[in-house]
Design a protein around this motif. Structure first.
Motif, PDB file in Angstrom:
ATOM      1  N   LYS A 182       0.832  -1.189   0.000  1.00  0.00           N
ATOM      2  CA  LYS A 182       0.000   0.000   0.000  1.00  0.00           C
ATOM      3  C   LYS A 182       0.879   1.257   0.000  1.00  0.00           C
ATOM      4  CE  LYS A 182      -3.746  -0.078   2.547  1.00  0.00           C
ATOM      5  NZ  LYS A 182      -4.664  -0.201   3.720  1.00  0.00           N
ATOM      6  N   PRO A 183       0.378   2.367  -0.514  1.00  0.00           N
ATOM      7  CA  PRO A 183       1.158   3.608  -0.483  1.00  0.00           C
ATOM      8  C   PRO A 183       1.325   4.111   0.950  1.00  0.00           C
ATOM      9  CG  PRO A 183      -1.066   4.038  -1.276  1.00  0.00           C
ATOM     10  CD  PRO A 183      -0.931   2.542  -1.182  1.00  0.00           C
ATOM     11  N   ILE A 185       2.408   7.553   3.306  1.00  0.00           N
ATOM     12  CA  ILE A 185       2.482   9.007   3.250  1.00  0.00           C
ATOM     13  C   ILE A 185       3.855   9.484   3.687  1.00  0.00           C
ATOM     14  CG2 ILE A 185       1.600  11.140   4.279  1.00  0.00           C
ATOM     15  CD1 ILE A 185      -1.139   9.770   4.430  1.00  0.00           C
ATOM     16  N   LYS A 246       6.186   2.486  -2.072  1.00  0.00           N
ATOM     17  CA  LYS A 246       5.198   3.226  -2.846  1.00  0.00           C
ATOM     18  C   LYS A 246       4.889   4.519  -2.097  1.00  0.00           C
ATOM     19  CE  LYS A 246       3.179  -0.901  -4.937  1.00  0.00           C
ATOM     20  NZ  LYS A 246       1.945  -1.726  -5.140  1.00  0.00           N
ATOM     21  N   TYR A 248       3.656   8.262  -1.149  1.00  0.00           N
ATOM     22  CA  TYR A 248       2.597   9.186  -1.533  1.00  0.00           C
ATOM     23  C   TYR A 248       2.899  10.500  -0.824  1.00  0.00           C
ATOM     24  CZ  TYR A 248      -1.839  10.860  -3.209  1.00  0.00           C
ATOM     25  OH  TYR A 248      -2.802  11.585  -3.890  1.00  0.00           O
ATOM     26  N   TYR A 249       3.226  11.512  -1.618  1.00  0.00           N
ATOM     27  CA  TYR A 249       3.699  12.773  -1.062  1.00  0.00           C
ATOM     28  C   TYR A 249       2.531  13.715  -0.771  1.00  0.00           C
ATOM     29  CZ  TYR A 249       8.088  10.965  -2.861  1.00  0.00           C
ATOM     30  OH  TYR A 249       9.174  10.162  -3.119  1.00  0.00           O
ATOM     31  N   VAL A 250       2.546  14.238   0.440  1.00  0.00           N
ATOM     32  CA  VAL A 250       1.490  15.156   0.882  1.00  0.00           C
ATOM     33  C   VAL A 250       2.156  16.336   1.588  1.00  0.00           C
ATOM     34  CG1 VAL A 250      -0.629  15.445   2.219  1.00  0.00           C
ATOM     35  CG2 VAL A 250      -0.091  13.214   1.207  1.00  0.00           C
ATOM     36  N   CYS A 323      -4.917   7.241   6.638  1.00  0.00           N
ATOM     37  CA  CYS A 323      -4.023   7.325   5.486  1.00  0.00           C
ATOM     38  C   CYS A 323      -4.791   7.148   4.178  1.00  0.00           C
ATOM     39  CB  CYS A 323      -2.926   6.259   5.588  1.00  0.00           C
ATOM     40  SG  CYS A 323      -1.708   6.543   6.882  1.00  0.00           S
ATOM     41  N   ASP A 324      -5.651   6.151   4.140  1.00  0.00           N
ATOM     42  CA  ASP A 324      -6.443   5.916   2.933  1.00  0.00           C
ATOM     43  C   ASP A 324      -7.335   7.113   2.623  1.00  0.00           C
ATOM     44  OD1 ASP A 324      -5.336   3.393   2.611  1.00  0.00           O
ATOM     45  OD2 ASP A 324      -6.956   2.383   3.700  1.00  0.00           O
ATOM     46  N   ILE A 327      -5.189  10.053   1.238  1.00  0.00           N
ATOM     47  CA  ILE A 327      -4.791   9.777  -0.132  1.00  0.00           C
ATOM     48  C   ILE A 327      -5.981   9.930  -1.081  1.00  0.00           C
ATOM     49  CG2 ILE A 327      -3.993   7.948  -1.689  1.00  0.00           C
ATOM     50  CD1 ILE A 327      -2.245   6.958   0.693  1.00  0.00           C
ATOM     51  N   GLU A 331      -6.265  12.575  -4.198  1.00  0.00           N
ATOM     52  CA  GLU A 331      -6.536  12.134  -5.559  1.00  0.00           C
ATOM     53  C   GLU A 331      -7.772  12.830  -6.123  1.00  0.00           C
ATOM     54  OE1 GLU A 331      -4.714  10.003  -7.655  1.00  0.00           O
ATOM     55  OE2 GLU A 331      -3.281  10.593  -6.092  1.00  0.00           O
ATOM     56  N   LYS A 334      -6.763  16.365  -7.067  1.00  0.00           N
ATOM     57  CA  LYS A 334      -5.995  16.372  -8.313  1.00  0.00           C
ATOM     58  C   LYS A 334      -6.922  16.220  -9.509  1.00  0.00           C
ATOM     59  CE  LYS A 334      -1.801  14.299  -6.336  1.00  0.00           C
ATOM     60  NZ  LYS A 334      -0.924  13.089  -6.347  1.00  0.00           N
TER      61      LYS A 334
END
Length: 342
Positions: A182-183, A185, A246, A248-250, A323-324, A327, A331, A334
């Motif tokens: 999983k991605p 953060i 994996k 995930y940039y925040v 976290c989910d 993300i 998304e 975006k």
């Protein structure tokens, strides 16, 4: 040396405790006695139900004198005042564990020395450490209290994987996300600079300051000399797990604003800033000090230890869900921007 530690079995202090015990010092630990089985037999315990019970502590140490006293669990000025009352006149050196997070935020320079201004408007924890430092140094100037201040940064041991963003139950859930593919953060874009220090390296420098006349009335930061980006840190963890990272940039500002966790303090007030520590002052006081555990080596040892000890694998489904959700929100944002501008 005749030494008293208040605490003495935490992430920072356990390695120091073990090192002193193997070197033959007389070491007393004043705490609740919860981790006695993990220590050498020659460590002596002074058991108390509550270290904040000043009268009980005073009775337990009555008539004792020490070369060094270190309280590893002072977080508030009232606790500093209590320790001054308890140990003034009965120790040749008192070591206070402060925090490198107390250095000025936002930073005026990424190079940090002990002379860097102390101020952190983002984290109460850091401001209270500053108050304690100021109190102890005032007692040194006014009453000759033999204070030494030590400022750790991000120190870790075998029991928990050090990370930038994690939940209330520690780092295991992030490790589990990596293992599940999983991605995970990572704050910012992962390129800011940070320093991870293994507690065995920290212990070498700390013991060098104990009983050291050049340390009285002074502050020292103790960190590794290795500087890493957060991308390198997470890649080292993934490599130790033998999995693909994996990321995930925040943005740190966003993470601090979405609630649930005190990330304003730990990120904006600390880990989101690029820092490089200059340990010149420490090395003058402790000639020959050289950190030797690279993060790649240290975190591999930590991963292996955690995977072999299920009791350290503390599930945190609430953080996993958070976290989910973060993300998913990113998304969605975006997607909305793409529709608006493309």
């Amino acid at each position: 040396m005749n030494v008293l530690f208040i605490g003495g079995t935490g992430t920072i202090s356990m390695a120091i405790t073990r090192k002193l015990a193997t070197e033959g010092h007389q070491l007393f630990l004043l705490n609740r006695g919860n981790r006695t089985v993990e220590l050498p037999d020659n460590v002596k315990f002074i058991q108390v139900k509550d270290v904040n019970d000043e009268a009980d502590v005073k009775a337990k140490i009555a008539g004792m004198e020490f070369d060094v006293v270190c309280d590893f669990i002072i977080f508030h000025k009232e606790q500093a005042e209590r320790d001054f009352r308890l140990f003034s006149g009965v120790t040749k050196q008192f070591i206070f564990i402060s925090s490198a997070s107390a250095y000025h935020k936002p930073l005026s320079s990424y190079i940090i020395t002990e002379g860097t201004t102390m101020a952190n408007p983002y984290w109460k924890y850091s401001r209270e450490k500053i108050e304690c430092e100021e109190y102890f140094f005032n007692q040194y100037k006014s009453n000759g209290f033999p204070i030494t201040v030590v400022r750790p940064s991000h120190t870790y041991d075998e029991r928990s994987v050090p990370l930038g963003v994690h939940g209330a139950h520690g780092s295991w859930q992030v490790v589990k996300r990596m293992m599940q593919g999983k991605p995970v953060i990572i704050q910012g874009d992962g390129t800011s600079l940070w320093t991870m220090t293994h507690n065995s390296d920290f212990a070498k420098a700390f013991v060098g300051l104990m009983g050291n006349p050049h340390a009285i009335g002074e502050a020292f930061q103790i960190t590794s000399d290795e500087t890493l980006t957060w991308n390198q840190i997470y890649q080292s963890i993934a490599k130790a797990l033998d999995v693909e990272l994996k990321p995930y940039y925040v943005a740190s500002d966003f993470l601090a604003a979405v609630g649930n966790y005190d990330l304003e303090g730990s990120l904006i007030g600390d880990k989101a800033n690029s820092v490089v520590f200059d340990n010149t002052k420490l090395k003058r006081a402790v000639p020959g000090y050289q950190p030797t555990v690279s993060f790649a080596q240290g975190v591999k040892q930590t991963i292996d230890y955690v995977l072999a000890h299920p009791e350290l694998q503390k599930e945190d489904p609430a953080f996993d869900q958070w976290c989910d959700q973060v993300i998913a929100r990113m998304e969605q944002a975006k997607s909305e921007l793409r529709e608006k501008f493309l």
